[in-house]
Design a protein around this motif. Structure first.
Motif, PDB file in Angstrom:
ATOM      1  N   UNK A 223      -7.982 -11.160   9.297  1.00 18.62           N
ATOM      2  CA  UNK A 223      -8.161 -10.490   8.014  1.00 18.62           C
ATOM      3  C   UNK A 223      -7.896 -11.405   6.832  1.00 18.62           C
ATOM      4  N   UNK A 224      -7.507 -10.801   5.698  1.00 17.18           N
ATOM      5  CA  UNK A 224      -7.253 -11.514   4.447  1.00 17.18           C
ATOM      6  C   UNK A 224      -5.787 -11.380   4.078  1.00 17.18           C
ATOM      7  N   UNK A 225      -5.164 -12.523   3.798  1.00 16.84           N
ATOM      8  CA  UNK A 225      -3.786 -12.539   3.284  1.00 16.84           C
ATOM      9  C   UNK A 225      -3.799 -13.219   1.939  1.00 16.84           C
TER      10      UNK A 225
ATOM     11  N   UNK B  63     -15.677 -12.128  -2.764  1.00 13.72           N
ATOM     12  CA  UNK B  63     -15.439 -10.883  -2.046  1.00 13.72           C
ATOM     13  C   UNK B  63     -15.275 -11.143  -0.563  1.00 13.72           C
ATOM     14  N   UNK B  64     -14.378 -10.400   0.066  1.00 12.63           N
ATOM     15  CA  UNK B  64     -14.120 -10.556   1.492  1.00 12.63           C
ATOM     16  C   UNK B  64     -14.332  -9.209   2.179  1.00 12.63           C
ATOM     17  N   UNK B  65     -15.210  -9.215   3.177  1.00 17.53           N
ATOM     18  CA  UNK B  65     -15.462  -8.060   4.034  1.00 17.53           C
ATOM     19  C   UNK B  65     -15.014  -8.399   5.457  1.00 17.53           C
TER      20      UNK B  65
ATOM     21  N   UNK C 297      -5.877  -6.260   5.252  1.00 23.45           N
ATOM     22  CA  UNK C 297      -5.512  -6.936   4.012  1.00 23.45           C
ATOM     23  C   UNK C 297      -4.004  -6.886   3.805  1.00 23.45           C
ATOM     24  N   UNK C 298      -3.438  -8.048   3.461  1.00 25.56           N
ATOM     25  CA  UNK C 298      -2.018  -8.104   3.109  1.00 25.56           C
ATOM     26  C   UNK C 298      -1.850  -8.832   1.790  1.00 25.56           C
TER      27      UNK C 298
ATOM     28  N   UNK D 267       3.944  -6.632  -0.304  1.00 30.86           N
ATOM     29  CA  UNK D 267       3.630  -5.523  -1.220  1.00 30.86           C
ATOM     30  C   UNK D 267       2.646  -4.532  -0.616  1.00 30.86           C
ATOM     31  N   UNK D 268       1.762  -5.038   0.235  1.00 32.87           N
ATOM     32  CA  UNK D 268       0.719  -4.165   0.757  1.00 32.87           C
ATOM     33  C   UNK D 268       0.217  -4.668   2.094  1.00 32.87           C
ATOM     34  N   UNK D 269      -0.036  -3.767   2.995  1.00 37.52           N
ATOM     35  CA  UNK D 269      -0.647  -4.065   4.280  1.00 37.52           C
ATOM     36  C   UNK D 269      -1.516  -2.870   4.639  1.00 37.52           C
ATOM     37  N   UNK D 270      -2.837  -3.031   4.494  1.00 34.48           N
ATOM     38  CA  UNK D 270      -3.770  -1.912   4.641  1.00 34.48           C
ATOM     39  C   UNK D 270      -5.045  -2.339   5.355  1.00 34.48           C
TER      40      UNK D 270
END
Length: 84
Positions: free
Chosen positions: A75-77, A32-34, A5-6, A14-17
């Motif tokens: 993933x999700x951006x 929702x994203x899995x 996830x970014x 801000x975030x990259x996890x």
């Protein structure tokens, strides 16, 4: 397995996890994203992004304003106009 996830604003990343799930406030409704979600793009509305670190975790919420979300094989951006 984990979802990459970014969260990005025009100013910075801000975030990259690696997370379990993210719930995004889409303009057509929350989604929702899995890991392994089908690829797609959506515009997002002002609201709260909910980030779940694990299946049973309480979500961390981040307020976001406008932008786009892209789900891809990597993933999700979330590209938000503002986040905080």
């Amino acid at each position: 397995m984990a979802l990459h996830f970014e969260l990005v604003t025009p100013e910075r990343l801000l975030r990259s996890d690696e997370v379990y799930m993210v719930v995004v406030p889409g303009t057509e409704g929350d989604f929702g994203v899995l890991e392994g979600h089908a690829p797609f793009m959506s515009t997002i509305r002002d609201g709260a992004l909910s980030i779940y670190a694990s299946a049973n975790a309480q979500p961390e919420t981040i307020a976001i304003e406008g932008g786009f979300a892209e789900v891809s094989a990597t993933g999700l951006t979330v590209l938000a106009e503002r986040a905080g």
